[in-house]
Design a protein around this motif. Sequence first.
Motif, short mmCIF file in Angstrom:
data_model
loop_
_atom_site.label_atom_id
_atom_site.label_comp_id
_atom_site.label_asym_id
_atom_site.label_seq_id
_atom_site.Cartn_x
_atom_site.Cartn_y
_atom_site.Cartn_z
N ARG A 7 24.94 77.98 50.15
CA ARG A 7 24.24 76.71 50.10
C ARG A 7 24.07 76.30 48.63
O ARG A 7 24.33 75.17 48.26
CB ARG A 7 22.86 76.84 50.76
CG ARG A 7 22.10 75.53 50.78
CD ARG A 7 20.78 75.67 51.44
NE ARG A 7 19.92 76.50 50.59
CZ ARG A 7 18.62 76.60 50.74
NH1 ARG A 7 18.02 75.97 51.72
NH2 ARG A 7 17.91 77.35 49.95
N HIS A 8 23.62 77.24 47.80
CA HIS A 8 23.46 77.02 46.36
C HIS A 8 24.08 78.20 45.64
O HIS A 8 23.98 79.33 46.09
CB HIS A 8 21.98 76.93 45.95
CG HIS A 8 21.21 75.85 46.61
ND1 HIS A 8 21.40 74.52 46.34
CD2 HIS A 8 20.23 75.91 47.54
CE1 HIS A 8 20.57 73.81 47.07
NE2 HIS A 8 19.85 74.63 47.81
N ARG A 9 24.67 77.93 44.51
CA ARG A 9 25.20 79.00 43.67
C ARG A 9 24.59 78.85 42.30
O ARG A 9 24.22 77.78 41.88
CB ARG A 9 26.72 78.92 43.61
CG ARG A 9 27.33 79.21 44.98
CD ARG A 9 28.78 79.37 44.94
NE ARG A 9 29.13 80.52 44.10
CZ ARG A 9 30.38 80.91 43.90
NH1 ARG A 9 31.36 80.27 44.46
NH2 ARG A 9 30.62 81.94 43.15
N VAL A 11 21.71 80.11 41.27
CA VAL A 11 20.27 79.88 41.37
C VAL A 11 19.60 80.47 40.13
O VAL A 11 19.86 81.61 39.74
CB VAL A 11 19.70 80.50 42.66
CG1 VAL A 11 18.19 80.44 42.69
CG2 VAL A 11 20.29 79.81 43.88
N ARG A 12 18.77 79.69 39.52
CA ARG A 12 18.07 80.08 38.29
C ARG A 12 16.92 81.03 38.62
O ARG A 12 16.24 80.88 39.63
CB ARG A 12 17.52 78.81 37.62
CG ARG A 12 17.16 79.00 36.20
CD ARG A 12 16.82 77.66 35.59
NE ARG A 12 15.49 77.85 35.03
CZ ARG A 12 14.59 76.93 34.87
NH1 ARG A 12 14.83 75.71 35.23
NH2 ARG A 12 13.44 77.21 34.34
N ARG A 73 10.39 82.03 45.93
CA ARG A 73 11.38 80.96 45.77
C ARG A 73 10.66 79.63 45.69
O ARG A 73 9.70 79.38 46.41
CB ARG A 73 12.32 80.99 46.98
CG ARG A 73 13.47 80.06 46.97
CD ARG A 73 14.62 80.59 46.10
NE ARG A 73 15.70 79.63 46.07
CZ ARG A 73 16.82 79.74 46.76
NH1 ARG A 73 17.03 80.77 47.52
NH2 ARG A 73 17.74 78.82 46.68
N GLU A 74 11.12 78.78 44.81
CA GLU A 74 10.61 77.42 44.67
C GLU A 74 11.83 76.51 44.57
O GLU A 74 12.51 76.48 43.55
CB GLU A 74 9.75 77.34 43.41
CG GLU A 74 9.11 76.00 43.17
CD GLU A 74 8.29 76.04 41.90
OE1 GLU A 74 8.82 75.61 40.84
OE2 GLU A 74 7.15 76.51 41.96
N ASP A 75 12.11 75.81 45.64
CA ASP A 75 13.30 74.97 45.71
C ASP A 75 14.55 75.79 45.38
O ASP A 75 14.85 76.74 46.07
CB ASP A 75 13.18 73.74 44.80
CG ASP A 75 12.01 72.85 45.22
OD1 ASP A 75 11.79 72.68 46.44
OD2 ASP A 75 11.32 72.34 44.33
N THR A 76 15.25 75.44 44.32
CA THR A 76 16.48 76.16 43.97
C THR A 76 16.25 77.14 42.82
O THR A 76 17.18 77.45 42.07
CB THR A 76 17.60 75.17 43.60
OG1 THR A 76 17.17 74.41 42.48
CG2 THR A 76 17.95 74.28 44.76
N THR A 77 15.02 77.65 42.69
CA THR A 77 14.69 78.59 41.63
C THR A 77 14.02 79.83 42.22
O THR A 77 13.13 79.71 43.05
CB THR A 77 13.72 77.93 40.61
OG1 THR A 77 14.31 76.72 40.12
CG2 THR A 77 13.42 78.85 39.45
#
Length: 113
Positions: A7-9, A11-12, A73-77
């Motif tokens: 979904r996301h790559r 991720v910070r 996790r917070e959104d994409t972080t």
Amino acid sequence: MATSPFRHRGVRVVVDTVETAEFDMQIYDIAPEIVDTIGRALVSLPQSTEDRAVGNFLIREIAGFDVVFIIGREDTTVVITIGRIRPPDPANSTELLLKSAGIAAIFRGATGF
């Protein structure tokens, strides 16, 4: 063409501290360089086989200190929240402190759980 399972790559990962950890830094006179070393170690390896778990809390010895943290996790972080930083004490282990002192309250305000 198959779709990617991601979904996301990329991720910070970031590190936050609660007030108690900030007090620990002052009480134990932890140098800013050591604090940065702790933060960099957690960002580069959020979970390790060396981590000691007490419930959802993780404890890792970094730069001579027991660092108590949770991962969320917070959104994409990915957010690593440090709740305590203390010198290891075999007579009063950090694990015992977590079990008896109700450290969950320290994190509750910062994380909402």
